[in-house]
Design a protein around this motif. Structure first.
Motif, PDB file in Angstrom:
ATOM      1  N   GLY A 283     -48.896 -19.063 -13.545  1.00 25.96           N
ATOM      2  CA  GLY A 283     -49.549 -19.173 -14.837  1.00 25.96           C
ATOM      3  C   GLY A 283     -49.461 -20.558 -15.435  1.00 25.96           C
ATOM      4  N   THR A 284     -50.506 -20.935 -16.187  1.00 30.94           N
ATOM      5  CA  THR A 284     -50.521 -22.163 -16.961  1.00 30.94           C
ATOM      6  C   THR A 284     -50.731 -21.772 -18.424  1.00 30.94           C
ATOM      7  OG1 THR A 284     -52.919 -22.539 -16.811  1.00 30.94           O
ATOM      8  CG2 THR A 284     -51.555 -23.346 -14.976  1.00 30.94           C
ATOM      9  N   THR A 285     -50.962 -22.733 -19.264  1.00 30.65           N
ATOM     10  CA  THR A 285     -51.122 -22.424 -20.691  1.00 30.65           C
ATOM     11  C   THR A 285     -52.375 -21.622 -20.978  1.00 30.65           C
ATOM     12  OG1 THR A 285     -52.197 -24.564 -21.010  1.00 30.65           O
ATOM     13  CG2 THR A 285     -49.816 -24.435 -21.447  1.00 30.65           C
ATOM     14  N   ASP A 286     -53.381 -21.665 -20.084  1.00 30.44           N
ATOM     15  CA  ASP A 286     -54.629 -20.951 -20.388  1.00 30.44           C
ATOM     16  C   ASP A 286     -55.156 -20.059 -19.263  1.00 30.44           C
ATOM     17  OD1 ASP A 286     -55.284 -23.008 -18.695  1.00 30.44           O
ATOM     18  OD2 ASP A 286     -57.108 -23.581 -19.755  1.00 30.44           O
ATOM     19  N   ARG A 287     -54.542 -20.099 -18.102  1.00 30.58           N
ATOM     20  CA  ARG A 287     -55.003 -19.276 -16.989  1.00 30.58           C
ATOM     21  C   ARG A 287     -53.810 -18.711 -16.223  1.00 30.58           C
ATOM     22  NH1 ARG A 287     -59.038 -19.823 -19.313  1.00 30.58           N
ATOM     23  NH2 ARG A 287     -61.130 -20.392 -18.575  1.00 30.58           N
ATOM     24  N   THR A 288     -54.035 -17.533 -15.646  1.00 26.45           N
ATOM     25  CA  THR A 288     -53.011 -16.923 -14.801  1.00 26.45           C
ATOM     26  C   THR A 288     -53.662 -16.476 -13.498  1.00 26.45           C
ATOM     27  OG1 THR A 288     -51.781 -16.132 -16.725  1.00 26.45           O
ATOM     28  CG2 THR A 288     -51.255 -15.133 -14.600  1.00 26.45           C
ATOM     29  N   ALA A 289     -53.099 -16.916 -12.382  1.00 27.56           N
ATOM     30  CA  ALA A 289     -53.553 -16.487 -11.067  1.00 27.56           C
ATOM     31  C   ALA A 289     -52.597 -15.409 -10.565  1.00 27.56           C
ATOM     32  CB  ALA A 289     -53.581 -17.660 -10.097  1.00 27.56           C
ATOM     33  N   VAL A 290     -53.169 -14.277 -10.153  1.00 29.40           N
ATOM     34  CA  VAL A 290     -52.366 -13.132  -9.716  1.00 29.40           C
ATOM     35  C   VAL A 290     -52.774 -12.785  -8.284  1.00 29.40           C
ATOM     36  CG1 VAL A 290     -51.653 -10.771 -10.220  1.00 29.40           C
ATOM     37  CG2 VAL A 290     -52.331 -12.306 -12.098  1.00 29.40           C
ATOM     38  N   GLY A 291     -51.792 -12.743  -7.398  1.00 27.69           N
ATOM     39  CA  GLY A 291     -52.043 -12.389  -6.007  1.00 27.69           C
ATOM     40  C   GLY A 291     -51.661 -10.943  -5.740  1.00 27.69           C
ATOM     41  N   TYR A 292     -52.649 -10.140  -5.355  1.00 28.33           N
ATOM     42  CA  TYR A 292     -52.427  -8.720  -5.084  1.00 28.33           C
ATOM     43  C   TYR A 292     -52.373  -8.462  -3.579  1.00 28.33           C
ATOM     44  CZ  TYR A 292     -53.657  -7.658  -9.956  1.00 28.33           C
ATOM     45  OH  TYR A 292     -53.700  -7.591 -11.338  1.00 28.33           O
ATOM     46  N   ARG A 293     -51.434  -7.620  -3.158  1.00 28.77           N
ATOM     47  CA  ARG A 293     -51.365  -7.109  -1.779  1.00 28.77           C
ATOM     48  C   ARG A 293     -51.377  -8.230  -0.746  1.00 28.77           C
ATOM     49  NH1 ARG A 293     -54.738  -4.503  -4.945  1.00 28.77           N
ATOM     50  NH2 ARG A 293     -56.450  -5.798  -4.190  1.00 28.77           N
ATOM     51  N   LEU A 294     -50.720  -9.325  -1.034  1.00 32.29           N
ATOM     52  CA  LEU A 294     -50.710 -10.456  -0.111  1.00 32.29           C
ATOM     53  C   LEU A 294     -49.728 -10.184   1.028  1.00 32.29           C
ATOM     54  CD1 LEU A 294     -50.623 -13.415  -2.679  1.00 32.29           C
ATOM     55  CD2 LEU A 294     -52.628 -12.448  -1.528  1.00 32.29           C
ATOM     56  N   PRO A 295     -50.213 -10.001   2.242  1.00 31.22           N
ATOM     57  CA  PRO A 295     -49.307  -9.712   3.357  1.00 31.22           C
ATOM     58  C   PRO A 295     -48.559 -10.949   3.841  1.00 31.22           C
ATOM     59  CG  PRO A 295     -51.543  -9.828   4.148  1.00 31.22           C
ATOM     60  CD  PRO A 295     -51.620  -9.987   2.662  1.00 31.22           C
ATOM     61  N   VAL A 296     -49.119 -12.118   3.538  1.00 28.78           N
ATOM     62  CA  VAL A 296     -48.481 -13.379   3.910  1.00 28.78           C
ATOM     63  C   VAL A 296     -48.303 -14.212   2.648  1.00 28.78           C
ATOM     64  CG1 VAL A 296     -48.688 -15.520   5.227  1.00 28.78           C
ATOM     65  CG2 VAL A 296     -49.507 -13.376   6.212  1.00 28.78           C
ATOM     66  N   LEU A 297     -47.073 -14.539   2.330  1.00 30.86           N
ATOM     67  CA  LEU A 297     -46.770 -15.394   1.183  1.00 30.86           C
ATOM     68  C   LEU A 297     -45.487 -16.138   1.515  1.00 30.86           C
ATOM     69  CD1 LEU A 297     -47.666 -16.115  -1.770  1.00 30.86           C
ATOM     70  CD2 LEU A 297     -45.929 -14.479  -2.521  1.00 30.86           C
ATOM     71  N   GLU A 298     -45.583 -17.450   1.627  1.00 33.07           N
ATOM     72  CA  GLU A 298     -44.404 -18.239   1.959  1.00 33.07           C
ATOM     73  C   GLU A 298     -44.485 -19.603   1.305  1.00 33.07           C
ATOM     74  OE1 GLU A 298     -44.106 -19.079   6.121  1.00 33.07           O
ATOM     75  OE2 GLU A 298     -46.251 -19.440   6.365  1.00 33.07           O
ATOM     76  N   LEU A 299     -43.320 -20.125   0.959  1.00 29.18           N
ATOM     77  CA  LEU A 299     -43.206 -21.434   0.340  1.00 29.18           C
ATOM     78  C   LEU A 299     -42.719 -22.416   1.397  1.00 29.18           C
ATOM     79  CD1 LEU A 299     -43.594 -22.725  -2.485  1.00 29.18           C
ATOM     80  CD2 LEU A 299     -41.134 -22.391  -2.844  1.00 29.18           C
ATOM     81  N   LEU A 300     -43.522 -23.446   1.638  1.00 28.75           N
ATOM     82  CA  LEU A 300     -43.237 -24.429   2.676  1.00 28.75           C
ATOM     83  C   LEU A 300     -43.117 -25.818   2.084  1.00 28.75           C
ATOM     84  CD1 LEU A 300     -46.123 -23.423   5.109  1.00 28.75           C
ATOM     85  CD2 LEU A 300     -43.754 -22.649   5.301  1.00 28.75           C
ATOM     86  N   ARG A 301     -42.486 -26.691   2.824  1.00 24.38           N
ATOM     87  CA  ARG A 301     -42.638 -28.108   2.552  1.00 24.38           C
ATOM     88  C   ARG A 301     -44.069 -28.499   2.928  1.00 24.38           C
ATOM     89  NH1 ARG A 301     -39.183 -30.322  -0.965  1.00 24.38           N
ATOM     90  NH2 ARG A 301     -37.064 -29.570  -0.575  1.00 24.38           N
ATOM     91  N   THR A 302     -44.703 -29.291   2.106  1.00 23.95           N
ATOM     92  CA  THR A 302     -46.086 -29.684   2.404  1.00 23.95           C
ATOM     93  C   THR A 302     -46.172 -30.373   3.757  1.00 23.95           C
ATOM     94  OG1 THR A 302     -46.584 -29.872   0.041  1.00 23.95           O
ATOM     95  CG2 THR A 302     -48.059 -31.017   1.548  1.00 23.95           C
ATOM     96  N   THR A 303     -45.136 -31.082   4.118  1.00 23.69           N
ATOM     97  CA  THR A 303     -45.115 -31.754   5.427  1.00 23.69           C
ATOM     98  C   THR A 303     -45.027 -30.759   6.583  1.00 23.69           C
ATOM     99  OG1 THR A 303     -42.724 -32.039   5.153  1.00 23.69           O
ATOM    100  CG2 THR A 303     -44.127 -33.897   4.540  1.00 23.69           C
ATOM    101  N   ASP A 304     -44.731 -29.495   6.278  1.00 29.58           N
ATOM    102  CA  ASP A 304     -44.611 -28.476   7.323  1.00 29.58           C
ATOM    103  C   ASP A 304     -45.808 -27.527   7.355  1.00 29.58           C
ATOM    104  OD1 ASP A 304     -42.138 -29.445   8.109  1.00 29.58           O
ATOM    105  OD2 ASP A 304     -41.026 -28.100   6.780  1.00 29.58           O
ATOM    106  N   GLU A 305     -46.911 -27.883   6.720  1.00 27.66           N
ATOM    107  CA  GLU A 305     -48.058 -26.981   6.681  1.00 27.66           C
ATOM    108  C   GLU A 305     -48.560 -26.606   8.072  1.00 27.66           C
ATOM    109  OE1 GLU A 305     -50.039 -28.225   2.375  1.00 27.66           O
ATOM    110  OE2 GLU A 305     -51.108 -28.688   4.247  1.00 27.66           O
TER     111      GLU A 305
END
Length: 284
Positions: A95-117
């Motif tokens: 979320g930001t001050t005026d918008r919220t992005a919501v991910g539903y039923r995401l089977p793949v969700l991971e936080l990576l280093r950008t250098t490891d994309e």
């Protein structure tokens, strides 16, 4: 599974809503990232790669997601009610001050280093809607196993990234070949045209609210989802059958008159010999 143009549209909506803004809310609802807090970081961009989403975040981080069959990203103004599904299906909130992005039923969700994309998307072939598009490389990839059925080769994202089940059926129709034809048996002139036709279809539809491959209003697709209605070219009944490599069967559509090559036997439902130009029976 969504097509590349659908992912491109969703990524653009996410980018327009989040890019350049600081996150005021962060909630990743998977156990591995349950304590991760991205608030205070700026979203740099949201980029599609084939059917993958790469949300790059200040501090050298990338939130990688994939929709598979049922996932979706929705963007809401702060006052809007979230309507993408029940709360227990939410996997990510940014979320930001005026918008919220919501991910539903995401089977793949991971936080990576950008250098490891590359660990997430490095296996993909040239992206039909990306800056790395290379038609020659895509064609070489497709033809590396000449015995593989055309439809399966098109769906393999390692060959070229962005084609889903709808475009598979539509491309095979435009090439005049059944999805079960070994790709090495596709005439050389038509094989050479394949990457350009695929790119033209996805580019033409990435900004459209309704996908259209025919150029006709009210008749948006040539074969996909149209069995047993008549072919728009020859009026033979469109057929349907499942096609897959054993891991997943996908509904596939073709015209037995306009497309040459092996096709499921209408009695047994298994791939058989070349089609008869006189048959008008459908395969369910």
């Amino acid at each position: 599974m969504p097509e590349g143009d659908t992912v491109w549209q969703s990524a653009r909506r996410l980018h327009d809503a989040l890019a350049g803004k600081v996150l005021t809310r962060s909630d990743l609802r998977v156990p591995k990232y349950a304590t991760t807090d991205l608030t205070g970081r700026r979203v740099l961009d949201v980029t599609p790669r084939g059917k993958h989403f790469l949300a790059r975040i200040e501090g050298g981080l990338t939130l990688h997601s994939h929709l598979r069959m049922d996932g979706s990203w929705r963007v809401y103004a702060d006052s809007r009610r979230w309507t993408g599904g029940p709360t227990h299906q939410i996997r990510a909130i940014l979320g930001t001050t005026d918008r919220t992005a919501v991910g539903y039923r995401l089977p793949v969700l991971e936080l990576l280093r950008t250098t490891d994309e590359d660990k997430a998307v490095g296996h993909l072939g040239p992206d039909l809607l990306g800056p790395d598009w290379d038609p020659e490389r895509a064609l070489v990839n497709l033809l590396q196993d000449p015995t593989r059925p055309l439809g399966e080769a098109l769906l393999d994202q390692r060959n070229l990234a962005g084609i889903g089940n709808i475009y598979k059926s539509e491309l095979c129709f435009l090439l005049g070949a059944t999805p079960w034809l070994p790709i090495g048996a596709l005439p050389a002139d038509r094989a050479a045209q394949l990457p350009a036709i695929a790119k033209k279809l996805l580019e033409a539809n990435r900004d459209r609210p309704v996908r259209n491959t025919t150029g006709r209003r009210g008749q948006d697709l040539f074969v996909y989802g149209r069995a047993p209605r008549p072919c728009l070219r020859c009026h033979t009944s469109i057929r349907s059958a499942d096609q897959g490599d054993g891991s997943r069967e996908r509904p596939t559509y073709w015209c037995p008159h306009c497309q040459t090559g092996p096709a499921p036997n209408p009695h047994r439902g298994a791939p058989g010999g070349t089609r008869s130009r006189t048959s008008r029976r459908t395969t369910n």
